[in-house]
Design a protein around this motif. Structure first.
Motif, PDB file in Angstrom:
ATOM      1  N   MET A   1       0.872  -1.181   0.000  1.00  0.00           N
ATOM      2  CA  MET A   1       0.000   0.000   0.000  1.00  0.00           C
ATOM      3  C   MET A   1       0.902   1.222   0.000  1.00  0.00           C
ATOM      4  SD  MET A   1      -3.151   1.161   0.659  1.00  0.00           S
ATOM      5  CE  MET A   1      -3.457   2.901   0.624  1.00  0.00           C
ATOM      6  N   ARG A   2       1.051   1.811  -1.140  1.00  0.00           N
ATOM      7  CA  ARG A   2       1.957   2.956  -1.251  1.00  0.00           C
ATOM      8  C   ARG A   2       1.188   4.206  -1.589  1.00  0.00           C
ATOM      9  NH1 ARG A   2       6.977   1.850  -1.287  1.00  0.00           N
ATOM     10  NH2 ARG A   2       7.711  -0.166  -1.911  1.00  0.00           N
TER      11      ARG A   2
ATOM     12  N   CYS B   1       0.295  -9.178  -1.075  1.00  0.00           N
ATOM     13  CA  CYS B   1      -0.780  -8.244  -0.770  1.00  0.00           C
ATOM     14  C   CYS B   1      -2.104  -8.960  -0.965  1.00  0.00           C
ATOM     15  CB  CYS B   1      -0.716  -7.014  -1.674  1.00  0.00           C
ATOM     16  SG  CYS B   1      -1.841  -5.711  -1.102  1.00  0.00           S
TER      17      CYS B   1
ATOM     18  N   PHE C   1      -4.699  -7.398  -1.881  1.00  0.00           N
ATOM     19  CA  PHE C   1      -5.284  -6.701  -3.023  1.00  0.00           C
ATOM     20  C   PHE C   1      -4.360  -6.946  -4.220  1.00  0.00           C
ATOM     21  CE2 PHE C   1      -7.937  -2.886  -1.214  1.00  0.00           C
ATOM     22  CZ  PHE C   1      -8.754  -3.777  -0.538  1.00  0.00           C
ATOM     23  N   ASP C   2      -4.890  -6.700  -5.400  1.00  0.00           N
ATOM     24  CA  ASP C   2      -4.067  -6.755  -6.608  1.00  0.00           C
ATOM     25  C   ASP C   2      -4.523  -5.588  -7.487  1.00  0.00           C
ATOM     26  OD1 ASP C   2      -2.380  -7.482  -8.618  1.00  0.00           O
ATOM     27  OD2 ASP C   2      -3.572  -9.193  -9.304  1.00  0.00           O
ATOM     28  N   CYS C   3      -4.314  -4.381  -6.954  1.00  0.00           N
ATOM     29  CA  CYS C   3      -4.821  -3.186  -7.638  1.00  0.00           C
ATOM     30  C   CYS C   3      -4.174  -3.064  -9.017  1.00  0.00           C
ATOM     31  CB  CYS C   3      -4.493  -1.928  -6.836  1.00  0.00           C
ATOM     32  SG  CYS C   3      -5.071  -2.001  -5.136  1.00  0.00           S
TER      33      CYS C   3
ATOM     34  N   TYR D   1      -3.509  -0.576 -10.606  1.00  0.00           N
ATOM     35  CA  TYR D   1      -2.636   0.599 -10.666  1.00  0.00           C
ATOM     36  C   TYR D   1      -1.398   0.450  -9.769  1.00  0.00           C
ATOM     37  CZ  TYR D   1      -5.110   1.806  -6.335  1.00  0.00           C
ATOM     38  OH  TYR D   1      -5.655   1.779  -5.081  1.00  0.00           O
ATOM     39  N   CYS D   2      -1.244  -0.707  -9.159  1.00  0.00           N
ATOM     40  CA  CYS D   2      -0.146  -0.889  -8.199  1.00  0.00           C
ATOM     41  C   CYS D   2       1.208  -0.691  -8.873  1.00  0.00           C
ATOM     42  CB  CYS D   2      -0.218  -2.291  -7.604  1.00  0.00           C
ATOM     43  SG  CYS D   2       0.988  -2.541  -6.295  1.00  0.00           S
TER      44      CYS D   2
ATOM     45  N   ARG E   1       5.994  -7.054  -9.156  1.00  0.00           N
ATOM     46  CA  ARG E   1       5.957  -8.400  -8.572  1.00  0.00           C
ATOM     47  C   ARG E   1       6.565  -9.459  -9.504  1.00  0.00           C
ATOM     48  NH1 ARG E   1       1.598  -5.865  -6.132  1.00  0.00           N
ATOM     49  NH2 ARG E   1       1.798  -5.904  -3.869  1.00  0.00           N
TER      50      ARG E   1
ATOM     51  N   GLY F   1       2.972  -4.254   0.022  1.00  0.00           N
ATOM     52  CA  GLY F   1       1.766  -5.033   0.286  1.00  0.00           C
ATOM     53  C   GLY F   1       0.983  -4.335   1.379  1.00  0.00           C
TER      54      GLY F   1
ATOM     55  N   LYS G   1      -7.501   3.333   2.528  1.00  0.00           N
ATOM     56  CA  LYS G   1      -7.901   3.382   1.136  1.00  0.00           C
ATOM     57  C   LYS G   1      -9.422   3.203   0.996  1.00  0.00           C
ATOM     58  CE  LYS G   1      -5.755   0.361  -2.230  1.00  0.00           C
ATOM     59  NZ  LYS G   1      -5.413   1.458  -3.056  1.00  0.00           N
TER      60      LYS G   1
HETATM   61  S1  SF4 Z   1      -1.963  -4.124  -4.624  1.00  0.00           S
HETATM   62 FE1  SF4 Z   1      -0.429  -2.483  -4.444  1.00  0.00          FE
HETATM   63  S2  SF4 Z   1      -1.600  -0.544  -4.368  1.00  0.00           S
HETATM   64 FE2  SF4 Z   1      -3.039  -2.244  -3.955  1.00  0.00          FE
HETATM   65  S3  SF4 Z   1      -3.114  -2.372  -1.734  1.00  0.00           S
HETATM   66 FE3  SF4 Z   1      -1.567  -3.866  -2.431  1.00  0.00          FE
HETATM   67  S4  SF4 Z   1       0.383  -2.737  -2.395  1.00  0.00           S
HETATM   68 FE4  SF4 Z   1      -1.265  -1.198  -2.241  1.00  0.00          FE
END
Ligand code: SF4
Length: 284
Positions: A1-2, A42, A44-46, A48-49, A53, A108, A168
């Protein structure tokens, strides 16, 4: 999560495993990040990440003693001004030669680390050792795990250190949440966790909006998102800021693109007048 809006991506500091630093104009100084997801995992797999990986990550377990040493060393360099003699930091604008903030973030979800609570306490201790109690400490999170007792313990420690939660909220409906955050986790869990946290402490929402196959988010989706924000407040929650931002650099997923500043302002207009500070971060 950046956070996606660092203006200057100087993150190499020797061979550090956990602690990195960038100079950020937005923060007004050195922005220190602590990566609690060296394994790059993570939930999530956004699309826009920005985490790459394709390259393998490191071990899941965090060596808190090593993390402490790295942070201690960096803060010692920064507070004795030695940091500003070391490349690439030696070219930093003199006005930015200060520690601006410390964030628990990473490749993550930081609260997924079982050492999360221990790390929060360690960071607080080291920040105090260097007389930097005034430097803001934050966790950047997707709010999926606040229901876990160990995570709550870490968030309570964070609060005792005057820390802040940046959580988020990128969607207003279950289907869109699954699309833009790349997860099958129930949206209601995130909403419940946000509601719980915002009733304990004022939290900051970080909301990413972007185009999808060239189309801006549907109006109905933005309306649903704004309603979720109102629901949090209506349930007695407190929000200290809503940050609305877009992708800063081209993400790996070609379906995703930036919105214009005007589009972001239109989204922000949906949550105006709620008594919450709005921070629209457009592309420069
Ligand atoms: S996939 Fe990337 S942007 Fe989304 S929560 Fe995880 S680290 Fe954050």
């Amino acid at each position: 999560m950046r956070r996606m809006d660092f203006s200057d991506h100087r993150r190499d500091l020797g061979d550090n495993r956990y602690v990195y630093a960038v100079v950020s104009r937005r923060v007004g100084g050195l922005s220190i990040g602590i990566n609690l997801n060296v394994d790059k995992a993570c939930n999530f797999d956004c699309p826009y990440c920005q985490v790459d990986r394709r390259l393998p990550g490191g071990p899941r377990e965090i060596d808190v003693a090593v993390l402490e040493q790295e942070l201690d060393h960096l803060l010692a360099l920064a507070t004795t001004d030695e940091l500003w003699t070391i490349a690439p930091f030696d070219t930093t604008d003199p006005a930015l030669r200060r520690v601006g903030d410390i964030s628990l973030a990473g490749d993550g979800e930081p609260t997924a680390a079982k050492e999360f609570s221990e790390v929060v306490s360690a960071v607080g201790r080291i920040r105090a050792r260097h007389g930097l109690e005034h430097v803001p400490l934050s966790v950047l999170t997707n709010a999926t795990l606040f229901h876990r007792p160990m995570v709550r313990e870490g968030l309570e420690s964070l609060d005792r250190l005057n820390g802040r939660i940046w959580a988020k909220l990128d969607a207003g409906t279950e289907a869109y949440f699954h699309q833009v955050d790349g997860t099958k986790l129930p949206f209601q869990r995130v909403l419940d966790n946000l509601s719980w946290a915002s009733q304990q402490w004022p939290i900051m929402l970080q909301c990413m909006f972007h185009s999808w196959d060239g189309q801006a988010p549907p109006e109905a989706e933005i309306g649903a998102w704004a309603q979720r924000v109102r629901d949090l407040l209506g349930a007695g929650g407190s929000l200290s800021e809503i940050q609305i931002y877009t992708v800063a650099r081209a993400p790996a997923d070609p379906r995703v693109g930036p919105l214009t500043s005007a589009q972001l302002q239109e989204i922000a207009a949906q949550v105006e007048g709620l008594g919450v500070r709005l921070n629209v971060v457009g592309l420069s």
